[in-house]
Design a protein around this motif. Structure first.
Motif, short mmCIF file in Angstrom:
data_model
loop_
_atom_site.label_atom_id
_atom_site.label_comp_id
_atom_site.label_asym_id
_atom_site.label_seq_id
_atom_site.Cartn_x
_atom_site.Cartn_y
_atom_site.Cartn_z
N ALA A 1 -3.82 -22.79 2.29
CA ALA A 1 -4.45 -21.41 1.66
C ALA A 1 -3.41 -20.62 1.32
O ALA A 1 -2.81 -19.66 1.90
CB ALA A 1 -5.09 -20.79 2.86
N PRO A 2 -2.40 -20.93 0.28
CA PRO A 2 -1.19 -20.15 -0.17
C PRO A 2 -1.48 -18.95 -0.36
O PRO A 2 -0.65 -18.05 -0.50
CB PRO A 2 -0.79 -20.95 -1.61
CG PRO A 2 -1.73 -21.76 -2.14
CD PRO A 2 -2.79 -22.29 -0.59
N GLU A 3 -2.78 -18.22 -0.76
CA GLU A 3 -3.13 -16.79 -0.97
C GLU A 3 -2.70 -15.88 0.36
O GLU A 3 -2.28 -14.83 0.14
CB GLU A 3 -4.47 -16.74 -1.45
CG GLU A 3 -5.42 -16.96 0.00
CD GLU A 3 -5.87 -18.63 -0.10
OE1 GLU A 3 -6.80 -18.78 0.54
OE2 GLU A 3 -5.27 -19.33 -0.68
N TRP A 4 -2.36 -16.83 1.59
CA TRP A 4 -2.47 -16.10 2.62
C TRP A 4 -0.67 -15.62 2.60
O TRP A 4 -0.17 -15.00 3.48
CB TRP A 4 -2.69 -16.73 4.04
CG TRP A 4 -4.23 -16.52 4.11
CD1 TRP A 4 -5.14 -17.47 3.88
CD2 TRP A 4 -4.85 -15.74 4.95
NE1 TRP A 4 -6.31 -16.90 4.00
CE2 TRP A 4 -6.24 -15.89 4.86
CE3 TRP A 4 -4.30 -14.82 5.97
CZ2 TRP A 4 -6.95 -14.98 5.80
CZ3 TRP A 4 -5.05 -13.95 6.56
CH2 TRP A 4 -6.42 -14.09 6.45
N LEU A 5 -0.06 -16.21 1.75
CA LEU A 5 1.61 -15.91 1.83
C LEU A 5 1.89 -14.87 0.99
O LEU A 5 3.02 -14.17 1.20
CB LEU A 5 2.33 -17.17 1.21
CG LEU A 5 2.13 -18.38 1.75
CD1 LEU A 5 2.87 -19.60 0.96
CD2 LEU A 5 2.81 -18.34 3.19
N GLY A 6 0.84 -14.10 0.40
CA GLY A 6 0.89 -13.04 -0.45
C GLY A 6 1.42 -13.04 -1.92
O GLY A 6 1.43 -14.55 -1.97
N SER A 7 1.72 -12.44 -2.59
CA SER A 7 1.74 -12.58 -4.07
C SER A 7 3.33 -12.94 -4.27
O SER A 7 4.19 -12.80 -3.27
CB SER A 7 1.54 -11.35 -4.95
OG SER A 7 2.50 -10.20 -4.50
N ALA A 8 3.55 -13.13 -5.26
CA ALA A 8 5.18 -13.57 -5.65
C ALA A 8 5.92 -12.43 -6.07
O ALA A 8 7.13 -12.35 -6.32
CB ALA A 8 5.14 -14.58 -7.10
N SER A 9 5.30 -11.07 -6.08
CA SER A 9 6.01 -9.93 -6.37
C SER A 9 7.11 -9.86 -5.33
O SER A 9 7.14 -9.94 -4.09
CB SER A 9 5.24 -8.64 -6.53
OG SER A 9 4.73 -8.19 -5.00
N PRO A 10 8.26 -9.40 -5.68
CA PRO A 10 9.45 -9.12 -4.65
C PRO A 10 9.08 -8.13 -3.61
O PRO A 10 9.29 -8.60 -2.17
CB PRO A 10 10.53 -8.76 -5.58
CG PRO A 10 10.49 -8.93 -6.78
CD PRO A 10 8.94 -9.17 -7.07
N GLY A 11 8.32 -7.12 -3.68
CA GLY A 11 8.07 -6.09 -2.80
C GLY A 11 7.11 -6.58 -1.87
O GLY A 11 7.38 -6.35 -0.36
N GLU A 12 6.15 -7.30 -2.35
CA GLU A 12 4.96 -7.87 -1.21
C GLU A 12 5.62 -8.95 -0.57
O GLU A 12 5.39 -9.05 0.72
CB GLU A 12 3.76 -8.37 -2.09
CG GLU A 12 2.54 -8.44 -1.26
CD GLU A 12 1.30 -8.81 -1.98
OE1 GLU A 12 0.76 -9.98 -1.64
OE2 GLU A 12 1.10 -7.95 -2.87
N ALA A 13 6.38 -9.93 -1.22
CA ALA A 13 6.89 -10.91 -0.25
C ALA A 13 7.87 -10.32 0.82
O ALA A 13 7.98 -10.87 1.91
CB ALA A 13 7.80 -11.92 -1.24
N ALA A 14 8.57 -9.14 0.59
CA ALA A 14 9.60 -9.02 1.29
C ALA A 14 8.79 -8.08 2.58
O ALA A 14 9.22 -8.15 3.71
CB ALA A 14 10.40 -7.61 0.72
N PHE B 1 -4.56 -3.48 4.98
CA PHE B 1 -3.98 -4.56 5.58
C PHE B 1 -2.44 -4.27 5.37
O PHE B 1 -1.97 -3.38 4.97
CB PHE B 1 -4.11 -6.07 5.10
CG PHE B 1 -5.64 -6.42 5.46
CD1 PHE B 1 -6.26 -6.95 6.62
CD2 PHE B 1 -6.38 -6.41 4.20
CE1 PHE B 1 -7.19 -7.23 6.93
CE2 PHE B 1 -7.87 -6.54 4.42
CZ PHE B 1 -8.22 -7.20 5.81
N LEU B 2 -1.57 -5.14 6.27
CA LEU B 2 -0.05 -4.67 6.59
C LEU B 2 0.62 -4.88 5.33
O LEU B 2 1.37 -3.74 5.08
CB LEU B 2 0.47 -5.48 7.76
CG LEU B 2 0.37 -4.97 9.01
CD1 LEU B 2 0.57 -6.10 9.95
CD2 LEU B 2 0.46 -3.73 9.39
N ALA B 3 0.48 -5.66 4.59
CA ALA B 3 1.66 -6.07 3.36
C ALA B 3 0.73 -6.11 2.03
O ALA B 3 1.35 -6.08 0.89
CB ALA B 3 2.04 -7.37 3.62
N ALA B 4 -0.72 -6.11 2.18
CA ALA B 4 -1.14 -5.97 0.70
C ALA B 4 -2.73 -5.59 0.89
O ALA B 4 -3.07 -5.12 1.86
CB ALA B 4 -1.18 -7.75 0.12
N SER B 5 -3.55 -5.55 -0.43
CA SER B 5 -4.79 -5.20 -0.20
C SER B 5 -5.82 -6.14 0.62
O SER B 5 -6.78 -5.88 0.95
CB SER B 5 -5.31 -4.85 -1.47
OG SER B 5 -5.19 -6.09 -2.36
#
Length: 219
Positions: free
Chosen positions: A78-91, A150-154
């Motif tokens: 379920a790769p969507e749980w890793l967050g987006s590829a944007s640098p800010g969200e990944a960080a 949520f903590l890191a994203a929408s």
């Protein structure tokens, strides 16, 4: 995937929860953590010299840190749980994965001291736990002001799963969640996810109360 698991371990629960949300079936191998201390025995020390659980085996792959296991399960199913590829969200995801270690050390340490009578300075552990909860509360208030629950994203990510169990079990270590409405709203949002699974000790008592209210500008 085989998970070496203790049903009352929040770190093990993280993995079971992530697997359930990702639709992954785990082969559960129960570990007699307490009182048997099987995780310190010869067989499991051969798998993880640190003497901790969870341990995940998948073919030739062996993982022994819960954060790494969350990344692996999500990346595989379920790769969507890793967050987006944007640098800010990944960080942000990585930041909260790191922060979860502080929750384990403080709230988790207080829980072990209170419930299993492990040696520890309960006052210091509770103080550290309260500081971590205040930091989490402030971050979640900021996220809500941005329109995100949520903590890191929408949407939820592995960051939320990494932090949730030790927060939800904070009362076991003598730390109340009553002063933290944003945390309780976040917990409610996670519990409402499809395929969410329970852990013994994490109760739905908050659902018997009115939904917490956060005033605009409250931090």
């Amino acid at each position: 995937m085989k998970l070496y698991d203790y049903i009352l371990s929040p770190s093990c629960y993280k993995v079971r929860l992530m697997a359930a949300l990702a639709g992954v079936k785990l082969d559960i191998r129960p570990v007699d953590f307490h009182p048997g201390a099987e995780h310190k025995g010869t067989q499991l020390l051969a798998l993880n010299p640190a003497g901790s659980i969870p341990i995940l085996e998948d073919g030739d792959l062996l993982l022994t840190e819960s954060a790494a296991i969350l990344v692996y399960v999500a990346a595989k199913a379920a790769p969507e749980w890793l967050g987006s590829a944007s640098p800010g969200e990944a960080a942000r995801v990585q930041q909260w994965l790191s922060f979860s270690g502080r929750l384990t050390a403080s709230l988790g340490g207080a829980r072990l001291t209170e419930m299993l009578l492990r040696p520890g300075d309960i006052g210091a552990l509770q103080t550290q736990g309260v500081l971590a909860l205040r930091e989490l509360e402030a971050a979640l208030v900021e996220q809500r002001l941005r329109g995100m629950r949520f903590l890191a994203a929408s949407r939820p990510t592995i960051a939320d799963i990494a932090c949730f169990p030790y927060v939800a079990l904070a009362p076991d270590g003598g730390v109340s969640l009553d002063p933290y409405p944003a945390i309780r709203l976040w917990s409610r949002a996670l519990r409402g996810l499809d395929r969410f699974i329970e852990m013994p000790g994490i109760h739905r008592l908050h659902e018997l109360r009115p939904e917490p209210y956060i005033e605009q500008g409250e931090a």
